[in-house]
Structures are given as C-alpha cells and as structure tokens.
Write an enzyme that holds these catalytic residues in place. Structure first.
Site, mmCIF file in Angstrom:
data_model
loop_
_atom_site.group_PDB
_atom_site.id
_atom_site.type_symbol
_atom_site.label_atom_id
_atom_site.label_comp_id
_atom_site.label_asym_id
_atom_site.label_seq_id
_atom_site.Cartn_x
_atom_site.Cartn_y
_atom_site.Cartn_z
ATOM 1 N N LYS A 1 26.059 -6.151 90.915
ATOM 2 C CA LYS A 1 26.226 -5.421 92.172
ATOM 3 C C LYS A 1 25.058 -4.447 92.394
ATOM 4 C CE LYS A 1 29.800 -2.640 94.535
ATOM 5 N NZ LYS A 1 31.127 -1.998 94.414
ATOM 6 N N SER B 1 34.652 -3.479 97.889
ATOM 7 C CA SER B 1 33.257 -3.481 98.237
ATOM 8 C C SER B 1 32.382 -4.418 97.395
ATOM 9 C CB SER B 1 32.697 -2.065 98.106
ATOM 10 O OG SER B 1 32.672 -1.656 96.754
ATOM 11 N N SER C 1 37.781 -1.856 94.691
ATOM 12 C CA SER C 1 36.576 -2.633 94.993
ATOM 13 C C SER C 1 36.210 -3.723 93.996
ATOM 14 C CB SER C 1 35.379 -1.701 95.158
ATOM 15 O OG SER C 1 35.444 -1.039 96.399
#
Lengths: 485, 95
Positions: A76, A151, A175
C-alpha cells in the site's frame, strides 16, 4: 507461468527454498501479469526494473533461510519507502520521495522480500471504496465497475487479481478487513501496538495499525511473524511476548468459547449476510466451539464516535501539509494564502471534509460537547468488549453489512459510505485484533466475509479459529481474468 | 443544531483551506448531514465516564535527548518545493 501466480505465499516460499522456482521467474511472472492488468488501476508507482535486479541478486547469493526469501511484494502506498515515491493517494504528496523507510516495510526487506511497487489507496486512507484517491478508482477483479473496498483497495484488488502473492495494508476503521471481505481475501488487523507505525503516513494515530492481506490464514500468520515487532521509534509500540504464529498454527478449537453479539444484527442487513453469519455459527459448533450469546450494548454509538475521534486526529496530523517542507505547493500573495491555496488544491473533497469536521470538534466551545464526549463513548465501547471477554475467547460477526457495490453508487452521500464500516470500527476504537476471512458469496457472486474479533495481543487464537473455519469453508474466488489485456 | 455558512467559512479559515461560496454551500450540506448522524451520541449519559484517550494507557517512555542522525541537510531539503538549496523558503513575511 500461470502456475506461479496461483500459488499461496507459503507454497511459493517452499518452491524457492527447494530451488524449484527462482526469485527471478516469480518476479517476472507477477510483473508480466501486472502489465496486462493496468485496467484495474492497482498501482500508483511500479518499481519493476529494480525488482528484477534484486531478484537476480537474490538468486545469485541470497539467504534461503529468510522468512520471505526472494518473494516479490507490492504494498500500500501509505508506507514510506526510501527513494521511492510515496503519495498516500494524494495530490499533496504526489511528488514526495522519502529519505527513510517505514519500520514495517524494512522488516519485509530484511527477511528477503523484494518490492514490486506501491499500491493505490483512498487519499490518506480516508474512504471505504478507493474512490477518493487522486490517482483514480481501483476496479475489483470480482466484477466490472465494482469497488474493491477501501482504504486498502489497491492492495485488496492486486491480491485478489494475483498481481502480488501477499500484501500489507493499514486499518484505521476497517481499511484492511472491509476490502478483504469485498474481494474474497484474508485481512488481519493486529492489536494496536503490534506493528510499528513509524514511517506510515499518519491518519488517526490512536487507531492506525498495519497488517497483512493474504490469500489464506497461514499466509497471514507468516506475514505477521515478519511485521509484528517492538519498535522504539513508535512511542505506542508495545513490547509484549509475540508468538511464533505460523509455526504454532493449529486447527483444533474444541472448547473455545465464541460470542455472538446481538447488536450486530442491524436493520436492513441483507438476508444473505444474516445466513452467512448463521452458517458461520453452525460451522463453529461443528468444529467443537461453544457458542455464547453476548451483548455489546454501545455498538451503535461506535461509528458516530469514530467520526469525531478519527477526523480530530486527522486534522491535527494533516496540519503538516503546508507546502513548505515537502509535497505540492501552490502560489499565494502571502504566507497564509500560500498555505490556504496549497491545501485547497492539494487535498481532495473527502479529506477536506474530515479536516473540517476535526477542526470543528476540537475548536473552542465545541471540544467538550464533541471530542471529549466521543472519548467517553470510546471508553464505554471498550468496556463492552472487556465485559464480554470475561465469558468468551473471541467474537464472530459479519465483516461488512453489505457486499461490494458499483463505482459511484455511494459517492454522493458521505454517511451512507461511512456505514460500510459499522462492524469494523468498534474494533479499532478498542484496539483489538480482528480478521476477515472469505466465507461465501452474494447473489451477484461477489464475496462475503466473516469477522473474528479477538482479545488484545491474542492473535494466535484468532488465527487458529479462522484457520479451522477456512479449511471447512473451502472458499474459491474463481475469477475469470476478464480484465487481462 | 445546525452549522451555518458563516461557521463553515470560519472552520475553513481555521483549517487553512480556501473555499469559494459554492464549495462552502456543499460543505454546509455535507457537514450538517454528518453531524446529524453524530448527534446520536447525546442519548448516552457519560457524566460518570472517564475519557479514553489512547488504548496504550501506559505513560510514554522517556529516552535520552541525543542526536542520532546528523549532517542530513541535503536529504531534508530534497523534497522542498522551493529551489533554494540551503533553506526552506516561504513568501515574504516581513515588510
């Protein structure tokens, strides 16, 4: 080639150790597939040339005793990577090149892993559908124009589409677990204080936690072994006795007491999620666990409390983006207007909304009514869990109140988007560990997840329960590679 | 309770975010719907509850105030949006 990308992380490691596969072969397989999968928009930045070089070097003189020997991984884009652009999905960091490495990613490289690139995410990890990223929506491999959740949406999509054998995300209100649930993958949020926050772009510091996203529970245990370590660079890192999670993994859960909280049976929850939960309960009974009805009476206040606490912390954390030391800068006739224009142009709508909510609840005259109130509610929510854990070892709930939705379906109404995290947020407020495992599918064939919430620092218990369930569930995504060009 | 346009503009000022009238109107609508949702908290009596500020409720560890990394001016200034090589530069603040 197709064999490589279908292997789990632990199977891949076995083949590297047995010299059946080289790091270079594996790295090339994932790069080739990523290049054909650009339509999913999972990557913000690729580092493929360097990855090939590192793989060659590993094959020549790498240490095969490492936990992740020569394994390529994409991560990420919220983790700072030395000398590689780190954007947090935001325009305001779109040119930021860190001169240091996050502790968690350093642990990956120290165990032999190779960075493939940085994966898309909601801007500053604020979002539940990966639609707030400055770098565009991510599409989920489970269906055309379907959101991967957020997310950590780029991470979930890349993992489900087999563009990386495993990945790491961050979880502030769900997330990791919500996108894992939406994409048929496993997502683990460890106990607050397990994985260092050093070098992770901060959103809400009292809630943020990094964790693994993997194809199965064993892989999650393996990744946790690598990234869960005490770190003096993070003042909230906890020096507890960590397990040997992968090696100790057991599927014997006879006699374990699992709580079923009645408050998670919310109005308007689709029947398929209700029955998924029921099937989970039946399965646990079959595996020898004892089911106990429990109550977490303040559950419905978790989300409103979260939408005070998280934006308050965010407004403070994001004050550093002022166009002076790094990141995007806009012009202005004086210092203040330079700040204001920089932040107005550099932040997207959702981030601005949350900064404004946070600034408001912390402002003079409103602090007690909102911020202090929310912290008191946070105490009540944590007390609920403490009380429940007097009689149970873990708690079973659905991961989300709905399955994945279409891109654009919820962008007009912030509150309906926030409701996605109704089952995941209480866990962050209480600092507990929780895992989402794929457990079934809805009528559109989109995955559905079950969440198991554990006691603080008892990740092994969580992994054992989900491992034993996973064996019986034998979930398969069966994706048709429709996005491959 | 509702947040009016004047308050929205004040919060924007405090947040150092410039907004035009159209944006202010949008934010007024969004923030009011979010706060309507947040108002649910008022139903809970919290008079006797202590606030929970952090899950790690131990006191923060102390460490010696020692320089560990030095001579990294170049690294620090590398990401500066301004071209100047020795300092961070901002628009003129003194007349």
């Amino acid at each position: 080639m197709s064999d490589i990308i279908n292997l789990t992380l632990s199977a891949l490691i076995d083949k590297i150790k047995n010299k059946e596969l080289s790091s270079l072969e594996i790295t090339k397989a994932y790069i080739t597939r990523a290049e054909k999968s650009k339509d999913l928009n999972t990557y913000i930045t690729t580092d493929f040339d360097n990855a090939i070089e590192k793989a060659k070097k590993f094959d020549e003189k790498g240490n095969f005793d490492y936990k992740l020997p020569g394994v390529p991984l994409a991560i990420k884009d919220l983790f700072c990577t030395n000398n590689l652009k780190t954007t947090a999905g935001s325009k305001i960091l779109s040119n930021f090149i860190p001169s240091y490495e996050s502790t968690v990613t350093q642990h990956l490289w120290d165990e032999g892993a190779i960075l493939l690139g940085k994966l898309n995410c909601d801007e500053f990890a604020m979002g539940s559908s990966n639609e707030t990223s400055f770098f565009g929506n991510v599409e989920s491999p489970v269906g055309k124009k379907v959101v991967p959740g957020g997310s950590s949406g780029g991470s979930a999509s890349a993992l489900a589409a087999k563009l990386t054998p495993a990945t790491i995300g961050t979880d502030t209100g769900g997330s990791i677990r919500q996108p894992a649930s939406f994409t048929g993958t496993v997502g683990l949020k460890p106990t607050y204080g397990s994985c260092s926050r050093y070098g992770i772009v901060a959103f809400a510091s009292s809630l943020d936690q990094a964790g693994p996203m993997t194809q199965d529970v064993s892989d999650a245990a393996l990744m946790l072994d690598v990234i869960s370590k005490y770190d003096t660079k993070d003042s909230t890192s906890v020096n507890f006795r960590r397990g040997d999670y992968f090696k100790s993994l057991s599927s014997n859960i006879k006699g374990k007491k699992i709580g079923i909280p009645k408050e998670y049976r919310v109005d308007g929850m689709p029947k398929e999620i209700e029955s998924l939960w029921q099937d989970g309960i039946t399965l646990l009974k079959k595996l020898g666990a004892k089911i106990i009805d429990i109550s977490l009476p303040h559950t419905k206040y978790a989300l409103p409390a979260y939408y005070i606490v998280a934006p308050a912390e965010a407004s403070s954390n994001l004050a550093r983006y002022d166009g002076v030391k790094y990141g995007y800068r806009s012009e202005g006739e004086n210092l203040i207007s330079m700040y204001e224009n920089t932040r107005s142009e550099g932040f997207g709508d959702e981030v601005k909304r949350r900064i404004m909510i946070g600034t408001y609840v912390l402002s003079s005259g409103y602090y007690d009514a909102y911020y202090l109130k929310a912290q008191k509610i946070r105490r009540l929510i944590k007390n609920d869990f403490d009380e429940a854990y007097k009689s149970v070892d873990a708690i079973l709930t659905p991961s989300t109140p709905n399955s994945a939705f279409k891109i654009g379906d919820k962008t007009d109404d912030p509150v309906s988007m926030y409701l996605n995290d109704i089952f995941t947020v209480p866990v962050n407020l209480s600092g507990l560990p929780a895992i989402s495992i794929p457990a079934g599918k809805d009528k559109n064939n989109y995955p559905l997840g079950l969440q198991i919430i554990g006691k603080a620092f008892e990740e092994q218990n969580l992994l054992d329960i989900s491992h034993s369930m996973e064996k019986e569930l034998s979930f398969k995504n069966n994706l048709q590679d429709w996005w491959i060009k | 309770m509702s947040i009016d346009l004047k308050t929205i503009k004040h919060i924007a000022k405090l947040s150092r975010i410039s907004i035009d009238d159209k944006k202010a109107k949008e934010l007024e609508e969004d923030l009011n719907s979010i706060f309507e949702f947040i108002e649910a908290l008022n139903k809970v009596d919290t008079k006797k509850v202590d606030p929970l500020t952090s899950i790690a409720e131990t006191s923060l560890k102390l460490r010696g105030d020692e320089v560990k990394t030095k001579n990294i001016r170049e690294q620090i200034l590398k990401n500066s949006p301004d071209e100047n090589k020795d300092f961070f530069v901002v628009p003129k603040v003194v007349e």
